[in-house]
Design a protein around this motif. Structure first.
Motif, PDB file in Angstrom:
ATOM      1  N   PHE A  90       0.827  -1.205   0.000  1.00 33.36           N
ATOM      2  CA  PHE A  90       0.000   0.000   0.000  1.00 33.36           C
ATOM      3  C   PHE A  90       0.863   1.259   0.000  1.00 33.36           C
ATOM      4  CE2 PHE A  90      -2.605   3.008   2.728  1.00 33.36           C
ATOM      5  CZ  PHE A  90      -3.404   3.424   1.684  1.00 33.36           C
ATOM      6  N   LEU A  91       1.813   1.329   0.918  1.00 31.72           N
ATOM      7  CA  LEU A  91       2.683   2.501   0.977  1.00 31.72           C
ATOM      8  C   LEU A  91       3.565   2.595  -0.258  1.00 31.72           C
ATOM      9  CD1 LEU A  91       3.812   2.692   4.723  1.00 31.72           C
ATOM     10  CD2 LEU A  91       1.933   3.869   3.583  1.00 31.72           C
ATOM     11  N   ILE A  92       3.997   1.456  -0.759  1.00 30.84           N
ATOM     12  CA  ILE A  92       4.829   1.450  -1.967  1.00 30.84           C
ATOM     13  C   ILE A  92       4.051   2.020  -3.149  1.00 30.84           C
ATOM     14  CG2 ILE A  92       6.006  -0.038  -3.643  1.00 30.84           C
ATOM     15  CD1 ILE A  92       6.701  -1.893  -1.279  1.00 30.84           C
ATOM     16  N   GLU A  93       2.777   1.663  -3.247  1.00 26.79           N
ATOM     17  CA  GLU A  93       1.928   2.195  -4.322  1.00 26.79           C
ATOM     18  C   GLU A  93       1.792   3.705  -4.214  1.00 26.79           C
ATOM     19  OE1 GLU A  93      -1.876   0.429  -4.835  1.00 26.79           O
ATOM     20  OE2 GLU A  93      -1.101  -1.603  -4.974  1.00 26.79           O
ATOM     21  N   ILE A  94       1.592   4.188  -2.996  1.00 20.20           N
ATOM     22  CA  ILE A  94       1.455   5.632  -2.793  1.00 20.20           C
ATOM     23  C   ILE A  94       2.746   6.343  -3.183  1.00 20.20           C
ATOM     24  CG2 ILE A  94       1.121   7.459  -1.085  1.00 20.20           C
ATOM     25  CD1 ILE A  94      -0.664   5.554   0.466  1.00 20.20           C
ATOM     26  N   ILE A  95       3.867   5.807  -2.748  1.00 20.85           N
ATOM     27  CA  ILE A  95       5.169   6.412  -3.054  1.00 20.85           C
ATOM     28  C   ILE A  95       5.405   6.448  -4.563  1.00 20.85           C
ATOM     29  CG2 ILE A  95       7.671   6.076  -2.850  1.00 20.85           C
ATOM     30  CD1 ILE A  95       7.013   4.880  -0.001  1.00 20.85           C
ATOM     31  N   THR A  96       5.080   5.354  -5.238  1.00 21.79           N
ATOM     32  CA  THR A  96       5.236   5.295  -6.698  1.00 21.79           C
ATOM     33  C   THR A  96       4.351   6.329  -7.380  1.00 21.79           C
ATOM     34  OG1 THR A  96       5.738   2.929  -6.577  1.00 21.79           O
ATOM     35  CG2 THR A  96       5.064   3.800  -8.723  1.00 21.79           C
ATOM     36  N   GLU A  97       3.121   6.445  -6.894  1.00 23.07           N
ATOM     37  CA  GLU A  97       2.176   7.410  -7.463  1.00 23.07           C
ATOM     38  C   GLU A  97       2.686   8.836  -7.270  1.00 23.07           C
ATOM     39  OE1 GLU A  97      -1.136   7.657  -9.731  1.00 23.07           O
ATOM     40  OE2 GLU A  97      -0.821   5.798  -8.612  1.00 23.07           O
ATOM     41  N   ILE A  98       3.203   9.117  -6.090  1.00 24.42           N
ATOM     42  CA  ILE A  98       3.707  10.461  -5.794  1.00 24.42           C
ATOM     43  C   ILE A  98       4.909  10.799  -6.671  1.00 24.42           C
ATOM     44  CG2 ILE A  98       4.896  11.839  -4.037  1.00 24.42           C
ATOM     45  CD1 ILE A  98       3.067  10.529  -1.954  1.00 24.42           C
ATOM     46  N   ASN A  99       5.810   9.851  -6.826  1.00 29.56           N
ATOM     47  CA  ASN A  99       7.023  10.110  -7.607  1.00 29.56           C
ATOM     48  C   ASN A  99       6.742  10.348  -9.088  1.00 29.56           C
ATOM     49  OD1 ASN A  99       8.913  10.071  -5.521  1.00 29.56           O
ATOM     50  ND2 ASN A  99       9.190   7.864  -5.628  1.00 29.56           N
ATOM     51  N   SER A 100       5.539  10.003  -9.528  1.00 34.65           N
ATOM     52  CA  SER A 100       5.177  10.227 -10.934  1.00 34.65           C
ATOM     53  C   SER A 100       4.399  11.528 -11.137  1.00 34.65           C
ATOM     54  CB  SER A 100       4.335   9.055 -11.452  1.00 34.65           C
ATOM     55  OG  SER A 100       3.047   9.049 -10.846  1.00 34.65           O
ATOM     56  N   TYR A 149       7.770  21.921  -4.388  1.00 35.07           N
ATOM     57  CA  TYR A 149       6.432  22.506  -4.268  1.00 35.07           C
ATOM     58  C   TYR A 149       5.375  21.410  -4.145  1.00 35.07           C
ATOM     59  CZ  TYR A 149       2.233  25.219  -5.319  1.00 35.07           C
ATOM     60  OH  TYR A 149       0.983  25.798  -5.264  1.00 35.07           O
ATOM     61  N   ILE A 150       5.527  20.336  -4.919  1.00 37.49           N
ATOM     62  CA  ILE A 150       4.590  19.213  -4.819  1.00 37.49           C
ATOM     63  C   ILE A 150       4.655  18.604  -3.422  1.00 37.49           C
ATOM     64  CG2 ILE A 150       4.007  16.918  -5.680  1.00 37.49           C
ATOM     65  CD1 ILE A 150       5.081  17.715  -8.394  1.00 37.49           C
ATOM     66  N   GLU A 151       5.867  18.427  -2.911  1.00 37.64           N
ATOM     67  CA  GLU A 151       6.017  17.848  -1.570  1.00 37.64           C
ATOM     68  C   GLU A 151       5.316  18.718  -0.524  1.00 37.64           C
ATOM     69  OE1 GLU A 151       9.494  16.528   1.625  1.00 37.64           O
ATOM     70  OE2 GLU A 151       9.988  16.793  -0.493  1.00 37.64           O
ATOM     71  N   LYS A 191       3.860  29.307   4.589  1.00 35.37           N
ATOM     72  CA  LYS A 191       2.487  28.977   4.219  1.00 35.37           C
ATOM     73  C   LYS A 191       2.441  28.307   2.846  1.00 35.37           C
ATOM     74  CE  LYS A 191       0.374  32.728   6.895  1.00 35.37           C
ATOM     75  NZ  LYS A 191      -0.440  33.967   6.822  1.00 35.37           N
ATOM     76  N   LEU A 192       1.418  27.479   2.663  1.00 38.88           N
ATOM     77  CA  LEU A 192       1.223  26.826   1.370  1.00 38.88           C
ATOM     78  C   LEU A 192       0.160  27.566   0.570  1.00 38.88           C
ATOM     79  CD1 LEU A 192       1.454  24.565  -0.743  1.00 38.88           C
ATOM     80  CD2 LEU A 192      -0.214  23.261   0.612  1.00 38.88           C
ATOM     81  N   TYR A 193       0.548  28.035  -0.607  1.00 34.13           N
ATOM     82  CA  TYR A 193      -0.392  28.643  -1.547  1.00 34.13           C
ATOM     83  C   TYR A 193      -0.576  27.641  -2.684  1.00 34.13           C
ATOM     84  CZ  TYR A 193       0.484  32.835   1.159  1.00 34.13           C
ATOM     85  OH  TYR A 193       0.581  33.738   2.194  1.00 34.13           O
ATOM     86  N   PHE A 194      -1.750  27.036  -2.709  1.00 33.96           N
ATOM     87  CA  PHE A 194      -2.010  25.928  -3.638  1.00 33.96           C
ATOM     88  C   PHE A 194      -3.497  25.873  -3.953  1.00 33.96           C
ATOM     89  CE2 PHE A 194      -3.449  21.595  -4.326  1.00 33.96           C
ATOM     90  CZ  PHE A 194      -2.580  21.141  -5.299  1.00 33.96           C
ATOM     91  N   PRO A 195      -3.826  25.591  -5.218  1.00 34.67           N
ATOM     92  CA  PRO A 195      -2.927  25.468  -6.365  1.00 34.67           C
ATOM     93  C   PRO A 195      -2.538  26.835  -6.918  1.00 34.67           C
ATOM     94  CG  PRO A 195      -5.184  25.083  -7.053  1.00 34.67           C
ATOM     95  CD  PRO A 195      -5.228  25.260  -5.563  1.00 34.67           C
TER      96      PRO A 195
END
Length: 307
Positions: free
Chosen positions: A147-157, A193-195, A237-241
């Motif tokens: 599960f965590l591996i899937e999330i990490i892979t998704e984030i890195n893309s 910025y994504i992080e 502060k985070l200004y997003f999007p």
């Protein structure tokens, strides 16, 4: 209860998944696209691939009937065949909704009273509390925290302009425990910025005055846009999007991959759209223009950023 560390890790992973899924199923009649994607991401069986191709409105309607409708369970399960989903596929939803009562489906067997009873006997012999623990026992040697591996892979893309995807991943991450969140944070390699967008809560959106930012340096440069985005990742502060507004003629003056981002707009005069977006979205503006030609006080909207 089994105290093998790998079993416990798997069991806790399934508990986290169930927490996310339950929060979505509670509002099944008003499920939105972000939550639908989060739900799919958390599923483990063949249902995951089926739902990727299924319209959300059908899923909402049929699943609400499955969980809260009247009549025999078998009939409610069989209804899903109308939309191309087999009973032993959709039964995974029953498992997550109530693992005290419903086992995880076996795709080689019909999801029948006989199957449920045989799984209940197996649960009793295993001396476990519920079917969530039994499923953890069945899968923990192969799962290895997929599960965590899937999330990490998704984030890195992720691409910097995939705001919808970033948003639902952030919602998913915030459902995890602090240890899992930190594990993800330590394992990803992405734009800063994504992080920041994934691990912080935004205060508001932000509009970049594209043409103005280009001319912050001598010579003018489109690279200034990327420098501003990087600076946004460095402040507290985070200004997003973020959205970028250019004058229409900028495409004749420069060539850039930025122009293809879905969050980039071309309008002449650009100031008009910048002001309208900022007011309608209650967003900040990044620009050194004071907008004095416009009969509106924008002082509270301006965000000071240097590169």
């Amino acid at each position: 209860m089994i105290y093998d560390p790998e079993f416990l890790d798997r069991y806790h992973e399934l508990q986290r998944k169930r927490s996310v899924i339950i929060s979505i199923l509670k509002n099944i009649n008003s499920i939105n696209l972000n939550n639908y994607k989060i739900l799919i991401k958390n599923l483990e069986g063949r249902l995951k691939d089926k739902l990727k191709k299924l319209d959300i409105s059908y899923f909402s309607l049929y699943t609400a009937n499955l969980l809260y409708g009247k009549g025999a369970l078998k009939a409610r399960l069989n209804l899903f065949e109308e939309i191309g989903i087999m009973p032993n596929e959709i039964a995974e939803i029953l498992f997550w909704a109530n693992p005290q009562k419903y086992p995880f489906p076996n795709f080689q067997k019909k999801y029948s009273k006989h199957f449920i009873e045989s799984e209940r006997n197996r649960l009793k012999k295993s001396n476990l509390d519920d079917f969530l623990q039994l499923y953890a026992l069945d899968t923990y040697k192969n799962a290895k925290n997929d599960f965590l591996i899937e999330i990490i892979t998704e984030i890195n893309s992720l691409k910097i302009y995939e705001f919808e995807k970033i948003t639902w991943l952030r919602e998913l991450i915030f459902e995890l425990n602090p240890i899992s969140r930190q594990k993800i944070k330590d394992s990803i390699n992405i734009n800063e910025y994504i992080e920041k967008a994934l691990f912080s809560k935004p205060v508001c959106e932000v509009i970049l005055d594209g043409n103005n930012i280009i001319y912050w340096t001598i010579p003018p440069s489109l690279n200034n846009i990327e420098k501003v985005i990087w600076q946004l990742s460095q402040i507290k502060k985070l200004y997003f999007p973020f959205y970028i507004v250019f004058d229409k003629n900028v495409r004749y003056m420069y060539k850039s991959h930025i122009f293809n981002f879905p969050n980039v707009y071309f309008h002449s005069p650009a100031d008009e759209l910048i002001i309208n977006l900022a007011i309608s979205k209650k967003a900040k503006i990044i620009s050194r223009d004071k907008f004095r030609d416009w009969d509106v006080n924008l002082k509270k909207y301006l965000l000071n950023i240097d590169i």
